[in-house]
Design a protein around this motif. Sequence first.
Motif, PDB file in Angstrom:
ATOM      1  N   LYS A  65     -70.881  44.952  -6.060  1.00 38.19           N
ATOM      2  CA  LYS A  65     -70.704  43.964  -7.132  1.00 38.19           C
ATOM      3  C   LYS A  65     -69.473  44.296  -7.944  1.00 38.19           C
ATOM      4  N   ALA A  66     -69.279  45.590  -8.157  1.00 38.30           N
ATOM      5  CA  ALA A  66     -68.109  46.008  -8.925  1.00 38.30           C
ATOM      6  C   ALA A  66     -66.835  45.679  -8.180  1.00 38.30           C
ATOM      7  N   CYS A  67     -66.941  45.518  -6.868  1.00 36.59           N
ATOM      8  CA  CYS A  67     -65.780  45.115  -6.081  1.00 36.59           C
ATOM      9  C   CYS A  67     -65.582  43.619  -6.135  1.00 36.59           C
ATOM     10  N   GLY A  68     -66.481  42.921  -6.781  1.00 37.71           N
ATOM     11  CA  GLY A  68     -66.319  41.487  -6.942  1.00 37.71           C
ATOM     12  C   GLY A  68     -67.018  40.653  -5.900  1.00 37.71           C
ATOM     13  N   CYS A  69     -67.885  41.287  -5.095  1.00 40.36           N
ATOM     14  CA  CYS A  69     -68.589  40.516  -4.072  1.00 40.36           C
ATOM     15  C   CYS A  69     -69.637  39.641  -4.741  1.00 40.36           C
ATOM     16  N   SER A  70     -69.826  38.443  -4.185  1.00 41.79           N
ATOM     17  CA  SER A  70     -70.809  37.535  -4.765  1.00 41.79           C
ATOM     18  C   SER A  70     -72.214  37.978  -4.361  1.00 41.79           C
ATOM     19  N   LEU A 112     -74.418  48.098  -6.498  1.00 41.24           N
ATOM     20  CA  LEU A 112     -73.629  48.095  -7.731  1.00 41.24           C
ATOM     21  C   LEU A 112     -72.148  48.168  -7.394  1.00 41.24           C
ATOM     22  N   GLN A 113     -71.837  49.051  -6.466  1.00 40.10           N
ATOM     23  CA  GLN A 113     -70.441  49.231  -6.070  1.00 40.10           C
ATOM     24  C   GLN A 113     -69.879  47.932  -5.490  1.00 40.10           C
TER      25      GLN A 113
END
Lengths: 292, 543, 268
Positions: free
Chosen positions: C170-175, C167-168
Motif C-alpha cells: 500500500k505504501a508503494c501506492g498499490c490499489s 502495508l508495504q
Amino acid sequence: MTQATPLLSLRLSVDYPDKPSVLRNLSLEMYHGETLGLIGQSGSGKSTLALAILRLLHLHRGEPRGEIWFQGRNLVDRSEREMRSVRGRELGLVLQSPLSALNPALRIDTQLEEAWRAHAEGSRDAARKTILETMSSVSLPAERSFLRRYPSQLSVGQAQRVLIALAILHRPALLIADEPTSALDVITQSEILQLFQRLNREFGIAILYISHDLLSVASLCHRIAILYDGEIVECAPPSQIFGAPQHSYTQKLVAALPRGPFLDFHNDKLGSPASIADEDECAERSAKLSPR
Amino acid sequence: MRTHRLALLAAGFLLAALPAKPQSGGELRFVLRSEPKTFDPMLVDEEASETIRYLTGGVLIRVNRKTQALEPELAVSWKVSEGGKKISFRAREGLLFSDGTPFTAEDVAFTMQKLMNPDLHSPTGDSFRSSQGPVRVTTANPRDVTIEFPAPVAGLERLFDQVAVVSSHSPKKEAAVLGPFVVAEYKSGSYVLLKRNPLYWKKDARGRRLPYLDSIRLDIQQNRDLELLRFKRNEIQLINSLDASYFENLAKEAPSAVRDIGPSLDSEQIWFNQVPSAPIPDYKKNWFRSTSFRLAISEAINRDDLCRVVFGSHARPAVGPVSPANLFWFDKSLQPHPYDPQAALRRLQQEGFRLDGHVLNDPGGHAVEFSVVTNAGNKYREQMAAMIQQDLEQIGIRLNIVTLDFPSLIERISRTFDYELCLLGLVNVDLDPSAQMSVWLSSSSNHQWNPEQKSPATSWEAEIDRLMQAQASTNDQNQRKRYFDQVQKIVWEQQPFIYLVNKNALVVISPALANTSPVVLRPQTFWNVETLYFSNQGRGASQ
Amino acid sequence: MKFLRQTAAVFLVAIFIATLFAGILAPAPYARQFRESPNALPSRIHLLGTDELGRDLFSRLLYGSRVSLLLAPAASLLATIIAALVGGVAGYVGGWIERIALAGTDLSMSLPWLFLLLTVRAVLPLNLPPAASLLITFGLLGFFGWAASARVICAGARGLRNSDFVLQAKACGCSSQRVLLQQVLPNLRPVLYAQFLISIPVFILTEANLGILGLGVSEPLPSWGGLLRGLENWSAVQANPARLAPLVLLFVVVSCFQLVMPQEDFAS
C-alpha cells in the motif's frame, strides 16, 4: 537550495481507540534533500508518525488530527485516490523487518514490477529496465536469476536492499525509513546506513530516518528530532544534540550512550565505519538548508 | 419268552413312533422392534404391544394362524345371527385368571362394555363400530353372553381374535390374564420379561399343562443388524419378517435356521395418478386414465425378473390385492399378467401410439416419458424401479426415477397430486377384505389413484363401490367371497394398481427350538408359542 | 518425491483418458442389466463382477468416474472460487464487511440444508433427464459448499491483512484490489489448494447422500457416490471384494491430486 517552503511540514495529533494521544500536536518540518533522524523510545509513536504521513494509519485503527503539508499540498485533504498516487511515487516507505515486509509468496521481480505498475504504464521491458537500474543503485546484482528468487532465498541484508529498491523505484521526494536497520547485524547495518547516505546524496531524496538508536542516526542525519511523550521535544543538528542537549530526556539519552574509544562524540569523530561525513560538514549543510 | 421279547420290541417301536417327549422349562428370547406403548390389551395399536397381547391375552375365538380358520378358545361355541348384528358365546367353564379369579360370562360382558365405551378410544373397539348407537351386552347365566351391535359388522367373529378378555372383579385388573404367559417384569427401553401362567387352561395330549416354556424375554431392539448379530451369538432364538438380503447373509452361516415360508400378505405395487385436477399435462392424464395403457405397462414389466433379481427369488409375482397366502379370499382363477412386451406394444399401437425408432409417441406426437416416485432409502424399491425402467425402455418408454423422502412423497401422492407414477408397498395385516374398504371405495381418501371422488369417475369404480358395500352387508362368507372375487377381477382387468410382487415371509428359528411351525400370518414364528419347547440339545446351546 | 509426483500425474492422466473413452473401453453399457447374473463375481466377461441388478461394475466405474471426476472438481472449483471471493474479501477488508460476510457464512452453515435441498427438489420438475439432474446436483454442491472454506480463507486473509507486506504494498501506492489479487491471494494459495482438494471427496460423498433426497445423479447413470452407496450392502462386498474398487479409486485419485498439486513452491 533556495526553496523557502519545507518539503514536509506537519502538525499532528493521533489517537488510538485503546490508547489516546499517542501523538500530541506534534510538529515537524523537513526540507528538500534533508536527512532527519527521528529518535524515540519504543512505543513513543515513531511508526505512528510514519504511517500518518502516508495516511495509512487507519490500517492500525489510528485516528489522526491536524495537517500534513507535503510539497505544497495538505495530504489530510487528499482523497484516497490522490493519496495512492502520492504513495510510492512521492513518498517512499521502508519497514523495519525486511523479511516480513516482502511478500513470501511472490518472486522479487513480481513485487518490484507490481510497485512499478502502481505508478507507471508500459511494457514489461520498460519495467524491467527501471527495476534493473534500481537494483544496481541499491547494490544488488541486477541479474535475472536473482530477480527470480523468492524472499526466503535472500539474506536479510539483500532483503532490506530489495525493500529499499521498492521504495525508491519512482525516486520519491521523501523516503520514510522506519527503523530500517534494527533487524540487522552490525556490519549489514552500517552497509545499509551507507546506502541511505548515498541515495540521499545521489538522488537528493530526503530521508526521514526513524530509529530508537541515537548512535546510528548520528552519522547519517543533518538534524535529529527527539520524540518524547507524543511531542518533539528537541530538534537540532547532531552536534548540538550530543554536545549540548537541551531537554532533560535528550540529556538522559545522551548520558545513557556507552562510552569508549570508538564512540566518543566529544572528539567529533565517529569510530567505525569510517567513510561517513564528518559532523562539521553535516552541521554546515543543515545550516545551509535551514530557512532560519 | 419269545412272545415277551416280541412284546418288548413292539413297545420299543411304539415309543419310537410317538413324538419326542416335550421338555418343559427354558427361556425363549427374541426382540421387540419398538417399545410397547401399552400393556392394556384394549389400547393396543402397534406391533410390540400386539405381541404382548398375543402372548398374554386369552380370547374367545382364535384365528388359527396356520389354517386361517376360526377355533374356539375361551368360548366353547358361538353363534352369529341377525345378519352379523348379534353374536352369542358359550364360555368355557372352570377357567381361572392368572391371579386365581374365576372366569365367567360376566367377564366377557365387562370386557365388551369397556371395549365399546367411546371414551376409551380403543382401536380394537373401533373395528367393531360399523355405525352409531349403543352396544347391548347381556348375560343370561354365568356361561352365556350375547352381544348386539347397532348394525351388522362384517367379519364379526374374526374380530374377536383381537379381544383379550379382562376380569370384571380381579383386583389386578388387566394384569390378570387368561393367556399362556403373564408380564413379570418390564424395564422401559430395555426388555419385557414374561413368565409362564401356571393357571393356563390348555393341556397337551399327555395331559401336561401348557405352555412348556418357563419364560420369554423380549429385548427391545430397533436395529435389525444387531438383531441378526444377536441371533448369530445365540442370544435370541427367533426373528420375524426378515429382510431378503439378511436372509441370504444368514443362509450361508446357518442354513438350518432360515426359512422362506412363501408369499406374505404384503405386496409391492405401482399406480398411475388419475386425479383430474393433478398438475400434470392433459395428454399424460389421458395415458394414465387409459385402461389399455395401464395394461400395456403391466404386461411390459418382467415380474419374474423382479422376484429373482431384486428379492433373490424370495418373492412371487403378484396378481392383485389379495395375496395367495390369504387362503380363503384369494381368487385362484386369476394369474399375474404375463410378461409380454410385444403384446404390450400391440395394445399401445391399437390405441394410436407409434414406436418411432426407440421412442414411443402417443397419438398426439408426445414422446411417452414419465417419472416414478418412490421413497428414498428403500433398496428394493429403488432396484425395482431401475428394472422397470429398463423393461419400459424396451417398448420405447422413458421412465425417470425420482426417490423422495417419505414426507415429501406422501405430500405429493395425497395432497398436491404432483406425481405421475408411484411405487409403494402395502402391508396387509388383516385377512378380511373389510380391512381394505378404505382403499377401494372411490369416496375414500385412501383410494390412492384418485381419492375422495364425489361420485365414481368410471363405471368400474362404481361397480367396485357397489361390490364392496355388498360384501360388507352380508354375513354369508361364501357370498362375500363371490363379491370380493369380482372386485379382484375388476382390479385385474383395469389395473388401477399394477401389482408387482408379493414378498415372501422370511423368518429365522433357532434349531434348538422344537415344534416350530412358522406361518405367513403374524406372529409368524411364535403363533403356537404354548407348544414350543427347547430340545435337549438346544437347551444346552441356549445357555 | 519427484518420482512420486510424476507417477501420480501419469496415473491421473491415465484415469482421465480412460473415463473420456469410457464409451470405447467399457465392455457393456452402464445401464445394461445382465439379469441372468446379478451379483456376479469378477470374471473375464465382468472384470469387477456385477451389481445387484447384474450391471457390469467395471463399465459403471468407468462412466461413474467420468461423472465424478469431471464434476466434483468443477463443483469444488466453483465452491473454492466463491469461498475465495467471500472469505478473501471479508478477511482482507475487515470491518463491517467482514462481519456481514462471516454472519452470512455462519448462517449458510447453520441453515438446514436438508430442508432447503428438499425444497429445491420440490421445485424441480419430476421428469429431469439424468444429465440435467447431474449438473444441478454438482452445481448445487458447488454453490452451497463454499461456507466452510470461506471461513478458513477469511481467517487466512485476516492474518495477511495486517501483515507488513500488505502495508508495504500500500505504501508503494498499490490499489486495494491489486493488493488483494496480487499480494493476498497468492499467499492464500496453499489454503485454496487445500480447500479445493478437501472439497472434492466431500462433494463426491455428498452427492451420494443427496441421492437419498432424490437429488443425486439419478438412475441409471452411475456416479462414484452412487457406486459407494453400493458398499452399504456389506455381505455383497464380502462376497465380492472387487466392489471396493470405487472406494480404492476415490482414495487413489484424491491422493494423486494431493501429490500433483504444487505444495508451496515459494518455500525454499
